[in-house]
Design a protein around this motif. Structure first.
Motif, PDB file in Angstrom:
ATOM      1  N   ILE A  39      -1.313  11.317  -7.588  1.00  0.00           N
ATOM      2  CA  ILE A  39       0.009  10.944  -7.089  1.00  0.00           C
ATOM      3  C   ILE A  39       0.039  11.074  -5.566  1.00  0.00           C
ATOM      4  O   ILE A  39       0.465  10.150  -4.858  1.00  0.00           O
ATOM      5  N   HIS A  40      -0.452  12.187  -5.053  1.00  0.00           N
ATOM      6  CA  HIS A  40      -0.453  12.399  -3.606  1.00  0.00           C
ATOM      7  C   HIS A  40      -1.373  11.417  -2.888  1.00  0.00           C
ATOM      8  O   HIS A  40      -1.049  10.953  -1.788  1.00  0.00           O
ATOM      9  N   GLN A  41      -2.502  11.070  -3.499  1.00  0.00           N
ATOM     10  CA  GLN A  41      -3.412  10.094  -2.893  1.00  0.00           C
ATOM     11  C   GLN A  41      -2.739   8.738  -2.731  1.00  0.00           C
ATOM     12  O   GLN A  41      -2.862   8.095  -1.688  1.00  0.00           O
ATOM     13  N   VAL A  42      -2.043   8.282  -3.775  1.00  0.00           N
ATOM     14  CA  VAL A  42      -1.358   6.993  -3.726  1.00  0.00           C
ATOM     15  C   VAL A  42      -0.265   7.013  -2.657  1.00  0.00           C
ATOM     16  O   VAL A  42      -0.180   6.113  -1.820  1.00  0.00           O
ATOM     17  N   VAL A  43       0.557   8.048  -2.673  1.00  0.00           N
ATOM     18  CA  VAL A  43       1.642   8.159  -1.695  1.00  0.00           C
ATOM     19  C   VAL A  43       1.073   8.241  -0.279  1.00  0.00           C
ATOM     20  O   VAL A  43       1.554   7.550   0.632  1.00  0.00           O
ATOM     21  N   ASP A  44       0.041   9.051  -0.089  1.00  0.00           N
ATOM     22  CA  ASP A  44      -0.553   9.206   1.244  1.00  0.00           C
ATOM     23  C   ASP A  44      -1.135   7.890   1.755  1.00  0.00           C
ATOM     24  O   ASP A  44      -0.943   7.529   2.922  1.00  0.00           O
ATOM     25  N   LEU A  45      -1.847   7.158   0.897  1.00  0.00           N
ATOM     26  CA  LEU A  45      -2.441   5.888   1.313  1.00  0.00           C
ATOM     27  C   LEU A  45      -1.373   4.862   1.679  1.00  0.00           C
ATOM     28  O   LEU A  45      -1.436   4.224   2.738  1.00  0.00           O
ATOM     29  N   THR A  47       1.754   5.375   2.500  1.00  0.00           N
ATOM     30  CA  THR A  47       2.480   5.827   3.678  1.00  0.00           C
ATOM     31  C   THR A  47       1.665   5.557   4.942  1.00  0.00           C
ATOM     32  O   THR A  47       2.203   5.078   5.948  1.00  0.00           O
ATOM     33  N   LEU A  48       0.379   5.838   4.905  1.00  0.00           N
ATOM     34  CA  LEU A  48      -0.499   5.583   6.047  1.00  0.00           C
ATOM     35  C   LEU A  48      -0.518   4.099   6.404  1.00  0.00           C
ATOM     36  O   LEU A  48      -0.408   3.728   7.577  1.00  0.00           O
ATOM     37  N   ILE A  49      -0.626   3.245   5.407  1.00  0.00           N
ATOM     38  CA  ILE A  49      -0.640   1.799   5.652  1.00  0.00           C
ATOM     39  C   ILE A  49       0.667   1.353   6.292  1.00  0.00           C
ATOM     40  O   ILE A  49       0.671   0.593   7.266  1.00  0.00           O
ATOM     41  N   MET A  50       1.793   1.838   5.766  1.00  0.00           N
ATOM     42  CA  MET A  50       3.081   1.460   6.362  1.00  0.00           C
ATOM     43  C   MET A  50       3.198   1.982   7.780  1.00  0.00           C
ATOM     44  O   MET A  50       3.660   1.273   8.685  1.00  0.00           O
ATOM     45  N   ARG A  51       2.777   3.226   8.005  1.00  0.00           N
ATOM     46  CA  ARG A  51       2.846   3.828   9.335  1.00  0.00           C
ATOM     47  C   ARG A  51       1.997   3.042  10.340  1.00  0.00           C
ATOM     48  O   ARG A  51       2.372   2.878  11.496  1.00  0.00           O
ATOM     49  N   ASN A  52       0.845   2.537   9.884  1.00  0.00           N
ATOM     50  CA  ASN A  52      -0.060   1.789  10.760  1.00  0.00           C
ATOM     51  C   ASN A  52       0.420   0.380  11.075  1.00  0.00           C
ATOM     52  O   ASN A  52       0.021  -0.184  12.085  1.00  0.00           O
ATOM     53  N   HIS A  53       1.246  -0.199  10.199  1.00  0.00           N
ATOM     54  CA  HIS A  53       1.543  -1.620  10.338  1.00  0.00           C
ATOM     55  C   HIS A  53       3.019  -1.975  10.465  1.00  0.00           C
ATOM     56  O   HIS A  53       3.331  -3.140  10.697  1.00  0.00           O
ATOM     57  N   LEU A  54       3.912  -1.011  10.292  1.00  0.00           N
ATOM     58  CA  LEU A  54       5.343  -1.294  10.395  1.00  0.00           C
ATOM     59  C   LEU A  54       5.966  -0.468  11.508  1.00  0.00           C
ATOM     60  O   LEU A  54       5.632   0.697  11.675  1.00  0.00           O
TER      61      LEU A  54
END
Length: 71
Positions: A39-45, A47-54
């Motif tokens: 669960i944490h891996q999915v959320v972390d990934l 979140t990281l993608i959104m943080r990097n691109h939005l």
């Protein structure tokens, strides 16, 4: 869905994959079977993608569905 043919096909396939993955019937069955680490891996990934691109405004508008975001 096909991956690895070209960028355009990969993008469209990912969109289809994510739509199917987020289907309520699937998530109701799948999420309870996931470990805390998964669960944490999915959320972390994601979140990281959104943080990097939005931008912050895009995050609030597109992910949170807020029409107006105040800093």
């Amino acid at each position: 869905m096909f991956f690895g043919l070209n960028r355009t096909t990969d993008e469209q396939s990912l969109i289809t994959f994510l739509h199917q993955f987020s289907d309520d019937r699937l998530t109701r069955e799948l999420v309870p079977r996931m470990s805390e680490a998964e669960i944490h891996q999915v959320v972390d990934l994601l979140t990281l993608i959104m943080r990097n691109h939005l931008s912050s405004d895009e995050y609030h508008r597109l992910f949170l569905g807020e029409e107006h975001h105040h800093h």
